[in-house]
Design a protein around this motif. Sequence first.
Motif, mmCIF file in Angstrom:
data_model
loop_
_atom_site.group_PDB
_atom_site.id
_atom_site.type_symbol
_atom_site.label_atom_id
_atom_site.label_comp_id
_atom_site.label_asym_id
_atom_site.label_seq_id
_atom_site.Cartn_x
_atom_site.Cartn_y
_atom_site.Cartn_z
ATOM 1 N N UNK A 1 52.614 76.054 50.846
ATOM 2 C CA UNK A 1 52.684 76.473 49.322
ATOM 3 C C UNK A 1 51.332 76.190 48.663
ATOM 4 N N UNK A 2 50.827 77.123 47.929
ATOM 5 C CA UNK A 2 49.477 76.872 47.203
ATOM 6 C C UNK A 2 49.551 75.777 46.496
ATOM 7 N N UNK A 3 48.415 74.825 46.219
ATOM 8 C CA UNK A 3 48.400 73.658 45.561
ATOM 9 C C UNK A 3 48.981 72.353 46.052
ATOM 10 N N UNK A 4 49.374 72.590 47.301
ATOM 11 C CA UNK A 4 50.001 71.258 47.661
ATOM 12 C C UNK A 4 48.948 70.871 49.029
ATOM 13 N N UNK A 5 49.094 69.513 49.080
ATOM 14 C CA UNK A 5 48.061 68.848 50.087
ATOM 15 C C UNK A 5 48.452 69.200 51.605
ATOM 16 N N UNK A 6 47.395 69.687 52.469
ATOM 17 C CA UNK A 6 47.619 69.899 53.828
ATOM 18 C C UNK A 6 48.580 68.892 54.486
ATOM 19 N N UNK A 7 48.426 67.588 54.190
ATOM 20 C CA UNK A 7 48.907 66.628 55.083
ATOM 21 C C UNK A 7 50.399 66.666 54.908
ATOM 22 N N UNK A 8 51.033 67.160 53.772
ATOM 23 C CA UNK A 8 52.648 67.357 53.917
ATOM 24 C C UNK A 8 53.095 68.174 54.816
ATOM 25 N N UNK A 9 52.430 69.236 54.996
ATOM 26 C CA UNK A 9 53.014 69.980 56.355
ATOM 27 C C UNK A 9 52.862 69.321 57.359
ATOM 28 N N UNK A 10 51.676 68.688 57.841
ATOM 29 C CA UNK A 10 51.404 68.062 59.141
ATOM 30 C C UNK A 10 52.424 66.716 59.079
#
Length: 440
Positions: free
Chosen positions: A161-170
Amino acid sequence: MPASPSTARAMNDRLALRLLQQQGPLTATQLKQHTGLSRPTVADLVDRLAASGLIEVVGEAGAQRRGPNAKLYGIVAGRAHLAALDVRTEGVSVLVSDLVGRVLGEASVPIGGDTGTGHAVEQAVALVERVAKEAGADRLHTVGIGAPGLIDPATGDLRDSGGLPAWHRRLVAALQERLPAARVTVENETNLAALAEQRDGAARDRDTFVLLWLGIGTGAAVVLDGHLRRGASGGTGEIGFLPVPWTRGLPSATDCEGGFHSLASSAAIAELAVRHGVSAPAGTEEPLGAGLVRAAVEAVAAGGAGAGAGDAGAGPGGGARTGGAGVGSAGAGSAGGAEGGSGDAEGGAGAFLDALADRVALGVASVVAVLDPGCVVLGGEVGRAGGEELAGRVEERIRRMAPLPTEVRAGVLGGAAVLRGALLTAREAAQEELFSPLDR
C-alpha cells in the motif's frame, strides 16, 4: 441421523473447552449445568481432556459448604505461548501471553522513518524474541499481527500500500523464517480494534456495529451480524479515502489527502486546535491529537454546563457559526476554516469539540447511510480521549443528518485495542488447532 459416539464425544469436548475459555475455571457440576450433559458424560470428558493435557485442576470451590471441596478445572495455560504485535508506521509493540491470554511480557520499540528496511525488520523481530525469552516462552505457537493497510482476503498477506513503510510487508516473512514452528497471521489494525471493543469494550452488546478509528490516521471496521466484513479486496473501511467537502481537492488511489483523513487525522486535529487556542499539557505521552482532545474535554468539564455541546450542524466549522463558512477554504490537512469560539479556555475548548464533532459526523453519516449499523464506536486514541463528550456531540449531529437511529459510543480501549485484538485472534487460532478433536 444421530451423531456417532466419537463425533458426540468430540462435540462435547469442544463445548466444554469453549466454556472454560470464555468463563474461566469451572467445577464438574458447573460444566454439567452449562452443557446440559449428564454427570457420567461430564466425568468422562473431564478425564479425556485431562489425559490429553488440555485441562488440569487449578483450584477448589465450595470452601463454605460441608463435605469435600469441588475441584476447579481450567485450560492448561502453559500448553502454548502466543505473541501479539501492533505494527505502526513509527514503531512496534509486542506482548507475549499464555494460552488463556494472561500477559507474561510486553515491550515496544520506536522505528524511525529513516531506518532502513532490513534494520527495521531486525529490530522488530529481535523485540519479539527478547520479550518471548523474558516471558519464559521457549517456543511461540501463534503470532498475531495488527498492521495498517490492506490484507489480501485470498492469501492473508499484507498488500503493498502506498505510504506504508516497506518493512511492514517484510516483517511477516521474517518472523515466519525466524520462528518456523509458529503460525504467523496478519490482520488490519482497525479490524482487530473492532474485535477487541466487541469482546472487552464498548460494543460488547452489539452484533452489528461500525468502529471508526481516530488516531494518527483514520479507518473503519464493519461488523455485521457478528461477522467482520473485509470486502472483495480486503479494503472495507478505508474511510480515509472518502471524498468529503471542505478540503483542497480529492484523494487519489495512492494518497488519502483530500479525503476524510484530511479532516480527522491527528495532524488535522492539531491544526484545528491551534485555531481555537487549545493546547495539550506538556509532557503528555499520548499522540498529539488525543492529548489535545483530552485537554479540551477536561476544560469543558471544568467550565460546567455552559461549555457543553454547541449548536450542532453548522458544517465542520461548528461552534460559533460565524458566517456559515464551515471548514471554509482551508486546504487538505489543514481543514479548519471559520471555526469561531471565544478566546477563553472554556469557549475555545467547547467550540473546538463542536468543530471536531462536525468533521467526524461527516464520516459517521456516510457509514450510517450505507450500512445502517445502529451503533458507531469512536475508537483509537482520539475516540477514547473524547469520551462521551465527543461521542454525544457526534450523535446529536447524526440525529439531524440521518433518518436512521444510530447510537454513537466512545471506545474504551483506545490505542491498546489493536494489541488486544491481535492477542484475541492469536489465542483463538491456537485454541482452534489445539482443541481439534483427537483420535482418542
